[in-house]
Write a protein that holds these residues in place. Structure first.
Motif, PDB file in Angstrom:
ATOM      1  N   GLY A 221       0.814  -1.223   0.000  1.00  0.00           N
ATOM      2  CA  GLY A 221       0.000   0.000   0.000  1.00  0.00           C
ATOM      3  C   GLY A 221       0.843   1.267   0.000  1.00  0.00           C
ATOM      4  N   VAL A 222       2.145   1.126  -0.257  1.00  0.00           N
ATOM      5  CA  VAL A 222       3.033   2.294  -0.257  1.00  0.00           C
ATOM      6  C   VAL A 222       2.729   3.193  -1.470  1.00  0.00           C
ATOM      7  N   TYR A 223       2.927   4.497  -1.284  1.00  0.00           N
ATOM      8  CA  TYR A 223       2.840   5.458  -2.396  1.00  0.00           C
ATOM      9  C   TYR A 223       4.258   5.885  -2.758  1.00  0.00           C
ATOM     10  N   LEU A 224       4.521   6.079  -4.046  1.00  0.00           N
ATOM     11  CA  LEU A 224       5.875   6.458  -4.495  1.00  0.00           C
ATOM     12  C   LEU A 224       5.825   7.735  -5.330  1.00  0.00           C
ATOM     13  N   ILE A 225       6.861   8.557  -5.162  1.00  0.00           N
ATOM     14  CA  ILE A 225       6.915   9.822  -5.918  1.00  0.00           C
ATOM     15  C   ILE A 225       8.318   9.981  -6.514  1.00  0.00           C
ATOM     16  N   ASN A 226       8.376  10.355  -7.778  1.00  0.00           N
ATOM     17  CA  ASN A 226       9.669  10.687  -8.391  1.00  0.00           C
ATOM     18  C   ASN A 226       9.560  12.017  -9.124  1.00  0.00           C
ATOM     19  N   CYS A 227      10.103  13.058  -8.471  1.00  0.00           N
ATOM     20  CA  CYS A 227      10.216  14.364  -9.130  1.00  0.00           C
ATOM     21  C   CYS A 227      11.692  14.697  -9.308  1.00  0.00           C
ATOM     22  N   ALA A 228      12.534  13.659  -9.373  1.00  0.00           N
ATOM     23  CA  ALA A 228      13.981  13.906  -9.502  1.00  0.00           C
ATOM     24  C   ALA A 228      14.442  13.548 -10.912  1.00  0.00           C
ATOM     25  N   ARG A 229      14.692  12.280 -11.160  1.00  0.00           N
ATOM     26  CA  ARG A 229      15.130  11.847 -12.482  1.00  0.00           C
ATOM     27  C   ARG A 229      14.524  10.490 -12.793  1.00  0.00           C
ATOM     28  N   GLY A 230      14.046  10.347 -14.047  1.00  0.00           N
ATOM     29  CA  GLY A 230      13.503   9.066 -14.492  1.00  0.00           C
ATOM     30  C   GLY A 230      14.560   7.989 -14.351  1.00  0.00           C
ATOM     31  N   GLY A 231      14.136   6.806 -13.858  1.00  0.00           N
ATOM     32  CA  GLY A 231      15.093   5.699 -13.752  1.00  0.00           C
ATOM     33  C   GLY A 231      15.523   5.437 -12.327  1.00  0.00           C
ATOM     34  N   ILE A 232      15.350   6.413 -11.428  1.00  0.00           N
ATOM     35  CA  ILE A 232      15.704   6.138 -10.020  1.00  0.00           C
ATOM     36  C   ILE A 232      14.734   5.071  -9.501  1.00  0.00           C
ATOM     37  N   ILE A 233      13.457   5.209  -9.913  1.00  0.00           N
ATOM     38  CA  ILE A 233      12.514   4.113  -9.683  1.00  0.00           C
ATOM     39  C   ILE A 233      12.462   3.330 -10.998  1.00  0.00           C
ATOM     40  N   ASP A 234      12.801   2.060 -10.927  1.00  0.00           N
ATOM     41  CA  ASP A 234      12.843   1.207 -12.125  1.00  0.00           C
ATOM     42  C   ASP A 234      11.418   1.057 -12.683  1.00  0.00           C
ATOM     43  N   GLU A 235      11.222   1.536 -13.914  1.00  0.00           N
ATOM     44  CA  GLU A 235       9.846   1.592 -14.458  1.00  0.00           C
ATOM     45  C   GLU A 235       9.255   0.196 -14.679  1.00  0.00           C
ATOM     46  N   GLN A 236      10.075  -0.765 -15.101  1.00  0.00           N
ATOM     47  CA  GLN A 236       9.547  -2.127 -15.312  1.00  0.00           C
ATOM     48  C   GLN A 236       9.108  -2.738 -13.996  1.00  0.00           C
ATOM     49  N   ALA A 237       9.946  -2.554 -12.957  1.00  0.00           N
ATOM     50  CA  ALA A 237       9.612  -3.104 -11.636  1.00  0.00           C
ATOM     51  C   ALA A 237       8.335  -2.447 -11.117  1.00  0.00           C
ATOM     52  N   LEU A 238       8.223  -1.166 -11.378  1.00  0.00           N
ATOM     53  CA  LEU A 238       7.052  -0.418 -10.916  1.00  0.00           C
ATOM     54  C   LEU A 238       5.774  -1.010 -11.516  1.00  0.00           C
ATOM     55  N   ILE A 239       5.840  -1.346 -12.784  1.00  0.00           N
ATOM     56  CA  ILE A 239       4.663  -1.922 -13.453  1.00  0.00           C
ATOM     57  C   ILE A 239       4.246  -3.210 -12.724  1.00  0.00           C
ATOM     58  N   SER A 240       5.215  -4.071 -12.403  1.00  0.00           N
ATOM     59  CA  SER A 240       4.892  -5.335 -11.719  1.00  0.00           C
ATOM     60  C   SER A 240       4.249  -5.068 -10.358  1.00  0.00           C
ATOM     61  N   PHE A 241       4.827  -4.108  -9.625  1.00  0.00           N
ATOM     62  CA  PHE A 241       4.321  -3.851  -8.263  1.00  0.00           C
ATOM     63  C   PHE A 241       2.987  -3.103  -8.273  1.00  0.00           C
ATOM     64  N   LEU A 242       2.667  -2.447  -9.384  1.00  0.00           N
ATOM     65  CA  LEU A 242       1.328  -1.840  -9.515  1.00  0.00           C
ATOM     66  C   LEU A 242       0.332  -2.933  -9.884  1.00  0.00           C
ATOM     67  N   GLU A 243       0.782  -3.826 -10.780  1.00  0.00           N
ATOM     68  CA  GLU A 243      -0.117  -4.897 -11.231  1.00  0.00           C
ATOM     69  C   GLU A 243      -0.503  -5.817 -10.079  1.00  0.00           C
ATOM     70  N   ASN A 244       0.484  -6.106  -9.202  1.00  0.00           N
ATOM     71  CA  ASN A 244       0.137  -7.031  -8.103  1.00  0.00           C
ATOM     72  C   ASN A 244      -0.484  -6.307  -6.905  1.00  0.00           C
ATOM     73  N   GLY A 245      -0.692  -4.999  -7.036  1.00  0.00           N
ATOM     74  CA  GLY A 245      -1.416  -4.254  -6.002  1.00  0.00           C
ATOM     75  C   GLY A 245      -0.569  -3.884  -4.798  1.00  0.00           C
ATOM     76  N   HIS A 246       0.747  -4.167  -4.841  1.00  0.00           N
ATOM     77  CA  HIS A 246       1.604  -3.828  -3.688  1.00  0.00           C
ATOM     78  C   HIS A 246       1.741  -2.304  -3.547  1.00  0.00           C
ATOM     79  N   VAL A 247       1.911  -1.643  -4.667  1.00  0.00           N
ATOM     80  CA  VAL A 247       2.056  -0.178  -4.646  1.00  0.00           C
ATOM     81  C   VAL A 247       0.668   0.440  -4.843  1.00  0.00           C
ATOM     82  N   ALA A 248       0.287   1.354  -3.914  1.00  0.00           N
ATOM     83  CA  ALA A 248      -1.070   1.927  -3.966  1.00  0.00           C
ATOM     84  C   ALA A 248      -1.195   3.043  -5.003  1.00  0.00           C
ATOM     85  N   GLY A 249      -0.097   3.714  -5.277  1.00  0.00           N
ATOM     86  CA  GLY A 249      -0.178   4.808  -6.239  1.00  0.00           C
ATOM     87  C   GLY A 249       1.198   5.400  -6.487  1.00  0.00           C
ATOM     88  N   VAL A 250       1.352   6.026  -7.652  1.00  0.00           N
ATOM     89  CA  VAL A 250       2.655   6.581  -8.018  1.00  0.00           C
ATOM     90  C   VAL A 250       2.444   7.972  -8.627  1.00  0.00           C
TER      91      VAL A 250
END
Ligand SMILES: NC(=O)c1ccc[n+]([C@@H]2O[C@H](COP(=O)([O-])OP(=O)(O)OC[C@H]3O[C@@H](n4cnc5c(N)ncnc54)[C@H](O)[C@@H]3O)[C@@H](O)[C@H]2O)c1
Ligand SMILES: O=C(O)CC[C@@H](O)C(=O)O
Length: 524
Positions: A221-250
């Motif tokens: 249920g964690v929320y994640l924010i990236n206003c720094a630089r693309g790639g610090i949060i791995d976009e592919q990994a993010l997709i998986s963690f959004l799909e499985n519902g672990h991440v509540a919002g980005v």
């Protein structure tokens, strides 16, 4: 006339100091629009759109400085710029507040689902139950990267009643204590935070920092924010963690590729996005353009810059303190290089007295640049002097001594050549200027400037007259003359300053005088 190319959109108000200078021509065009004239520009100002590649630097042989109106310099090949002797400066804090505010706006929008609710109402719906959010109050915010923006985000989070946890491997304990944040390890932050925001640069270490392994350590249920630089949060990994519902919002202001095109992340309802708008406020754009314009102007006026990426950074205070020694060191380097007109292996610098307490990195680079200038064909300045010295096998060292040896301050320079060693000592005297007080083993006192003539001879009556006559016969006026000797009747020197440079032919005539060992022209 100095020519500056401004190749990305920049605030006119910020550029005003450059636009108002009659000695500067400012061209506001894209690099691609002036391809035939690239060799005519002395300075290049960019935001993030222009990519300053090695190829572009090669096509701009007269370029001296690149100014980035913003923080991140990932669109500039800084290593290549350093090799080409091009200074790279940025505007490190002009957009800090805007980006911190944007991060906060994203955070509030994310947890209250404001963009989604906005679209719904604009679509003529009225679905209040679909947009129930959570409060920021009492939540645990994890800030990764606690520099300028991270710390401004922390201040705002505390005002909202959030618990702030910080991870930054380079954060000193003293600074953390001063700001009063909970400093933790990355694992602790990942385990505790309800919301995580990243504020690091994009580096080898931070690329994919929030990847599959670390995302798995976050709360469900964690929320994640990236206003720094693309790639610090791995976009592919993010997709998986959004799909499985672990991440509540980005919330994303930045992407690995910009613009992101038809990116799969854009299909998620709980991913909110902006097109790299962190710094897009009127205030930030005026600030960053003003900062780079002022710095570029200073640089073009021959003053050291304070926000350089590839030079030691100097605050205004430090610059004011070192300025005199910076100039003295430069002159000493130029004189030594001409005197030691042979290959050298090592340059040793000793700072004594008050100068030993100052930030000497910049002074040393100034001396090296002066020394190398007469020897290398390419541009040499404080940016690349250390690198060029290394490339040419010239080692350099700094030593410090509290004792000024009869002077309030002094710089002693020893140059080790293949066949001989040369030492000189200089000092700066307030309201009097730069003086060389020891030269090649002789006590002397001369100003290292203009057209100098060094004559080493035997201490005999009439030597000064003989030199004076020859120079007079050739219409060369002597402005000042200093003499020195080791002992009566032993070796002696004259250091003359002339009103014009001396011809080589005249040097040869002087060298033919009995009892003159050698003559050296020194142009400073
Ligand atoms: N979205 C925008 O429009 C926008 C605007 C301005 C800045 N930025 C970006 O925001 C970021 C932060 O900018 P800033 O001005 O605060 O920079 P800063 O240099 O002041 O702070 C960066 C911090 O990151 C820390 N850091 C470095 N490596 C780290 C690591 N491996 N783990 C954790 N922390 C690490 C550093 O110690 C430093 O404290 C940069 O990437 C910058 O390019 C984006
Ligand atoms: O130029 C911009 O608007 C973006 C700037 C921002 O990414 C920065 O690093 O300063």
């Amino acid at each position: 006339m100095v020519r500056i190319l401004v190749s990305d959109a920049m605030s006119e108000e910020g550029l005003a100091p450059l636009l108002a200078d009659p000695t500067i021509e400012v061209v506001q065009k894209k690099v691609t629009e002036v391809e035939d004239e690239l060799d005519k520009f002395d300075a290049l100002l960019v935001r993030s759109a222009t990519k300053v590649t090695e190829q572009l630097l090669q096509n701009m042989p007269n370029l001296k400085i690149v100014g980035r109106a913003g923080v991140g310099v990932d669109n500039i090949d800084v290593d290549a710029a350093t090799r080409y002797g091009v200074v790279v400066i940025n505007a490190p804090n002009g957009n800090t507040i805007s980006t911190a505010e944007h991060t906060f706006a994203m955070m509030a929008s994310l947890v209250r689902r404001i963009p989604q609710a906005h679209i719904s109402v604009k679509s003529r719906e009225w679905n209040r139950s679909a947009f129930v959010g959570v409060e920021l109050f009492g939540k645990h915010l994890g800030i990764i990267g606690f520099g300028r923006i991270g710390s401004e985000v922390a201040k705002r989070a505390r005002a909202f009643g959030m618990h702030v946890h910080v991870y930054d491997p380079f954060l000193t304990k003293a600074r953390a204590e001063k700001i009063g944040v909970d400093v933790c390890t990355l694992d602790e932050l990942l385990a505790q935070a309800d919301i995580i925001t990243v504020h690091t640069p994009l580096t080898k270490e931070t690329k994919g920092l929030l990847g599959p392994k670390n995302l798995a350590k976050t709360k469900k249920g964690v929320y994640l924010i990236n206003c720094a630089r693309g790639g610090i949060i791995d976009e592919q990994a993010l997709i998986s963690f959004l799909e499985n519902g672990h991440v509540a919002g980005v919330a994303l202001d930045v992407f690995e590729q910009e613009p992101p095109g038809d990116h799969p992340l854009l299909s998620f309802d709980n991913v909110i996005v902006t097109p790299h708008l962190g710094a897009s406020t009127i205030e930030a754009q005026v600030n960053v353009a003003t900062q780079v314009a002022e710095e570029v102007l200073k640089f073009l006026q021959g003053k050291p810059v304070t926000s350089s990426i590839n030079l030691p950074t100097l605050s205004k205070d430090v610059y004011e303190k070192i300025q005199a020694f910076y100039t003295l060191a430069r002159k000493m380097g130029i004189v030594a290089s001409q005197y030691m007109s042979e290959p050298v292996q090592e340059i040793a610098i000793t700072y004594s007295g008050s100068v030993a307490d100052l930030e000497t990195t910049f002074i040393t680079r100034s001396l090296l640049a002066g020394f190398l200038k007469p020897r290398v064909a390419s541009t040499v300045n404080e940016v690349n002097a250390a690198m060029i010295a290394k490339e040419r096998g010239i080692a350099f060292s700094e030593k410090f001594s509290a004792n000024g040896n009869d002077y309030n301050n002094s710089i002693t320079l020893t140059v080790y050549g293949e066949n001989k060693t040369f030492t000189m000592k200089g000092t700066h005297i307030a309201h009097y200027g730069d003086r060389i007080v020891h030269f090649n083993g002789f006590a002397i006192d001369f100003a290292p400037e203009g057209h100098l003539l060094y004559i080493q001879h035997h201490d005999k009556p009439g030597m000064i007259g003989k030199v004076g006559n020859i120079l007079g016969d050739h219409q060369v006026n002597i402005a000042t003359m200093q003499v020195g000797r080791q002992e009566a009747g032993g070796k002696a020197i004259m250091m003359l300053s002339l009103d014009k440079p001396l011809d080589e032919a005249l040097v040869e005539i002087l060298e033919k005088i009995d009892d003159i060992d050698f003559v050296k022209r020194l142009e400073v």
